[in-house]
Design a protein around this motif. Structure first.
Motif, PDB file in Angstrom:
ATOM      1  N   VAL A   1       0.852  -1.168   0.000  1.00  0.00           N
ATOM      2  CA  VAL A   1       0.000   0.000   0.000  1.00  0.00           C
ATOM      3  C   VAL A   1       0.898   1.230   0.000  1.00  0.00           C
ATOM      4  O   VAL A   1       1.803   1.346   0.816  1.00  0.00           O
ATOM      5  CB  VAL A   1      -0.912   0.017   1.245  1.00  0.00           C
ATOM      6  N   ALA A   2       0.687   2.144  -0.919  1.00  0.00           N
ATOM      7  CA  ALA A   2       1.484   3.363  -0.946  1.00  0.00           C
ATOM      8  C   ALA A   2       1.234   4.164   0.316  1.00  0.00           C
ATOM      9  O   ALA A   2       0.117   4.236   0.805  1.00  0.00           O
ATOM     10  CB  ALA A   2       1.113   4.198  -2.168  1.00  0.00           C
TER      11      ALA A   2
ATOM     12  N   PHE B   1      -1.406   2.614   9.662  1.00  0.00           N
ATOM     13  CA  PHE B   1      -2.124   1.409   9.237  1.00  0.00           C
ATOM     14  C   PHE B   1      -1.550   0.891   7.919  1.00  0.00           C
ATOM     15  O   PHE B   1      -1.222  -0.279   7.779  1.00  0.00           O
ATOM     16  CB  PHE B   1      -3.621   1.715   9.110  1.00  0.00           C
ATOM     17  N   ILE B   2      -1.414   1.795   6.954  1.00  0.00           N
ATOM     18  CA  ILE B   2      -0.928   1.414   5.637  1.00  0.00           C
ATOM     19  C   ILE B   2       0.508   0.898   5.718  1.00  0.00           C
ATOM     20  O   ILE B   2       0.842  -0.135   5.144  1.00  0.00           O
ATOM     21  CB  ILE B   2      -1.058   2.608   4.674  1.00  0.00           C
TER      22      ILE B   2
ATOM     23  N   ALA C   1       0.804  -4.182  14.505  1.00  0.00           N
ATOM     24  CA  ALA C   1       0.874  -2.724  14.406  1.00  0.00           C
ATOM     25  C   ALA C   1      -0.327  -2.164  13.649  1.00  0.00           C
ATOM     26  O   ALA C   1      -0.837  -1.098  13.993  1.00  0.00           O
ATOM     27  CB  ALA C   1       2.175  -2.299  13.739  1.00  0.00           C
ATOM     28  N   ALA C   2      -0.791  -2.879  12.631  1.00  0.00           N
ATOM     29  CA  ALA C   2      -1.977  -2.431  11.881  1.00  0.00           C
ATOM     30  C   ALA C   2      -3.193  -2.397  12.792  1.00  0.00           C
ATOM     31  O   ALA C   2      -3.971  -1.439  12.775  1.00  0.00           O
ATOM     32  CB  ALA C   2      -2.228  -3.341  10.690  1.00  0.00           C
ATOM     33  N   VAL C   3      -3.345  -3.432  13.598  1.00  0.00           N
ATOM     34  CA  VAL C   3      -4.467  -3.493  14.547  1.00  0.00           C
ATOM     35  C   VAL C   3      -4.402  -2.323  15.526  1.00  0.00           C
ATOM     36  O   VAL C   3      -5.425  -1.730  15.874  1.00  0.00           O
ATOM     37  CB  VAL C   3      -4.473  -4.842  15.291  1.00  0.00           C
ATOM     38  N   ALA C   4      -3.201  -1.952  15.945  1.00  0.00           N
ATOM     39  CA  ALA C   4      -3.027  -0.892  16.939  1.00  0.00           C
ATOM     40  C   ALA C   4      -3.495   0.478  16.449  1.00  0.00           C
ATOM     41  O   ALA C   4      -3.735   1.371  17.255  1.00  0.00           O
ATOM     42  CB  ALA C   4      -1.566  -0.821  17.374  1.00  0.00           C
ATOM     43  N   THR C   5      -3.678   0.647  15.153  1.00  0.00           N
ATOM     44  CA  THR C   5      -4.144   1.924  14.613  1.00  0.00           C
ATOM     45  C   THR C   5      -5.661   2.058  14.657  1.00  0.00           C
ATOM     46  O   THR C   5      -6.191   3.105  14.316  1.00  0.00           O
ATOM     47  CB  THR C   5      -3.672   2.112  13.154  1.00  0.00           C
ATOM     48  N   HIS C   6      -6.334   0.994  15.062  1.00  0.00           N
ATOM     49  CA  HIS C   6      -7.796   0.957  15.077  1.00  0.00           C
ATOM     50  C   HIS C   6      -8.338   0.955  16.503  1.00  0.00           C
ATOM     51  O   HIS C   6      -7.670   0.513  17.432  1.00  0.00           O
ATOM     52  CB  HIS C   6      -8.283  -0.322  14.380  1.00  0.00           C
ATOM     53  N   THR C   7      -9.570   1.414  16.661  1.00  0.00           N
ATOM     54  CA  THR C   7     -10.258   1.285  17.936  1.00  0.00           C
ATOM     55  C   THR C   7     -10.731  -0.163  18.096  1.00  0.00           C
ATOM     56  O   THR C   7     -10.806  -0.907  17.119  1.00  0.00           O
ATOM     57  CB  THR C   7     -11.484   2.218  18.016  1.00  0.00           C
TER      58      THR C   7
ATOM     59  N   ALA D   1      -2.629   1.729  -3.936  1.00  0.00           N
ATOM     60  CA  ALA D   1      -1.975   3.039  -3.888  1.00  0.00           C
ATOM     61  C   ALA D   1      -3.025   4.080  -3.549  1.00  0.00           C
ATOM     62  O   ALA D   1      -4.082   4.121  -4.179  1.00  0.00           O
ATOM     63  CB  ALA D   1      -1.326   3.348  -5.226  1.00  0.00           C
ATOM     64  N   LEU D   2      -2.747   4.890  -2.553  1.00  0.00           N
ATOM     65  CA  LEU D   2      -3.663   5.944  -2.141  1.00  0.00           C
ATOM     66  C   LEU D   2      -3.181   7.292  -2.641  1.00  0.00           C
ATOM     67  O   LEU D   2      -1.983   7.556  -2.679  1.00  0.00           O
ATOM     68  CB  LEU D   2      -3.776   5.994  -0.615  1.00  0.00           C
ATOM     69  N   SER D   3      -4.120   8.147  -3.008  1.00  0.00           N
ATOM     70  CA  SER D   3      -3.834   9.528  -3.387  1.00  0.00           C
ATOM     71  C   SER D   3      -4.182  10.438  -2.211  1.00  0.00           C
ATOM     72  O   SER D   3      -4.774   9.977  -1.234  1.00  0.00           O
ATOM     73  CB  SER D   3      -4.681   9.914  -4.604  1.00  0.00           C
ATOM     74  N   PRO D   4      -3.834  11.711  -2.311  1.00  0.00           N
ATOM     75  CA  PRO D   4      -4.188  12.630  -1.223  1.00  0.00           C
ATOM     76  C   PRO D   4      -5.701  12.665  -0.980  1.00  0.00           C
ATOM     77  O   PRO D   4      -6.503  12.475  -1.896  1.00  0.00           O
ATOM     78  CB  PRO D   4      -3.685  13.982  -1.727  1.00  0.00           C
ATOM     79  N   ALA D   5      -6.053  12.929   0.257  1.00  0.00           N
ATOM     80  CA  ALA D   5      -7.465  12.984   0.650  1.00  0.00           C
ATOM     81  C   ALA D   5      -8.222  14.012  -0.181  1.00  0.00           C
ATOM     82  O   ALA D   5      -7.708  15.084  -0.485  1.00  0.00           O
ATOM     83  CB  ALA D   5      -7.583  13.325   2.129  1.00  0.00           C
TER      84      ALA D   5
END
Length: 158
Positions: A16-17, A34-35, A45-51, A93-97
């Motif tokens: 994931v970018a 997360f990414i 670590a990915a789980v730790a970014t979530h509630t 790949a994600l772009s800016p919000a």
């Protein structure tokens, strides 16, 4: 089980970018973490970014995962789906919000995304978006409390 899922991520080549996220650095932090964690195959670590009460909606069956263990369950179902369908070389790949809304201790962020993969060796892509809902924890840090993947059917990559 977690080691197996991390191994599956690594073997699938899922990436994931990480250069794209929310314009507000505080909102971007959990999305980027997360990414980055997912990209490294670091499920813990990915789980730790979530509630703990996270909700995930994705195109992979069973399509919705909620609560403690949701991230791990989603990751396992994603890996099973890819294996069953012969999908390889997956990356997002994600772009800016494109939109951010902050309301006190809650936030809403939309991020354009492109899912690229090979379907039995044929390059494919799905132009989509991810929508994140975030919530501040008791320490004031943003955590992801929901996210969705929304996109059309994949098409051949050019």
């Amino acid at each position: 089980m977690k080691s197996l899922l991390v191994g599956l991520f690594c073997s699938m080549g899922l990436a994931v970018a990480t250069d794209a996220a929310a314009a507000d650095p505080q909102l971007a932090a959990p999305i980027r973490a997360f990414i980055d964690s997912f990209n490294k195959g670091d499920l813990k670590a990915a789980v730790a970014t979530h509630t703990g009460d996270v909700a995930i909606v994705d195109e992979v069956a069973p399509h919705v995962w909620r609560g403690p263990g949701a991230v791990e369950a989603w990751a396992g179902d994603l890996a099973k789906d890819a294996t069953a369908k012969g999908l390889t070389d997956q990356s997002v790949a994600l772009s800016p919000a494109t939109r951010e809304v902050v309301s006190g201790d809650r936030a809403y962020v939309i991020v354009p995304a492109v899912y690229s993969f090979k379907d039995h060796g044929k390059a494919m892509r799905e132009v989509a978006q991810m929508t994140f809902s975030l919530q501040k924890d008791t320490a004031g840090a943003w955590k992801i409390n929901a996210w969705t993947w929304t996109g059309p059917d994949p098409s051949p990559a050019n």
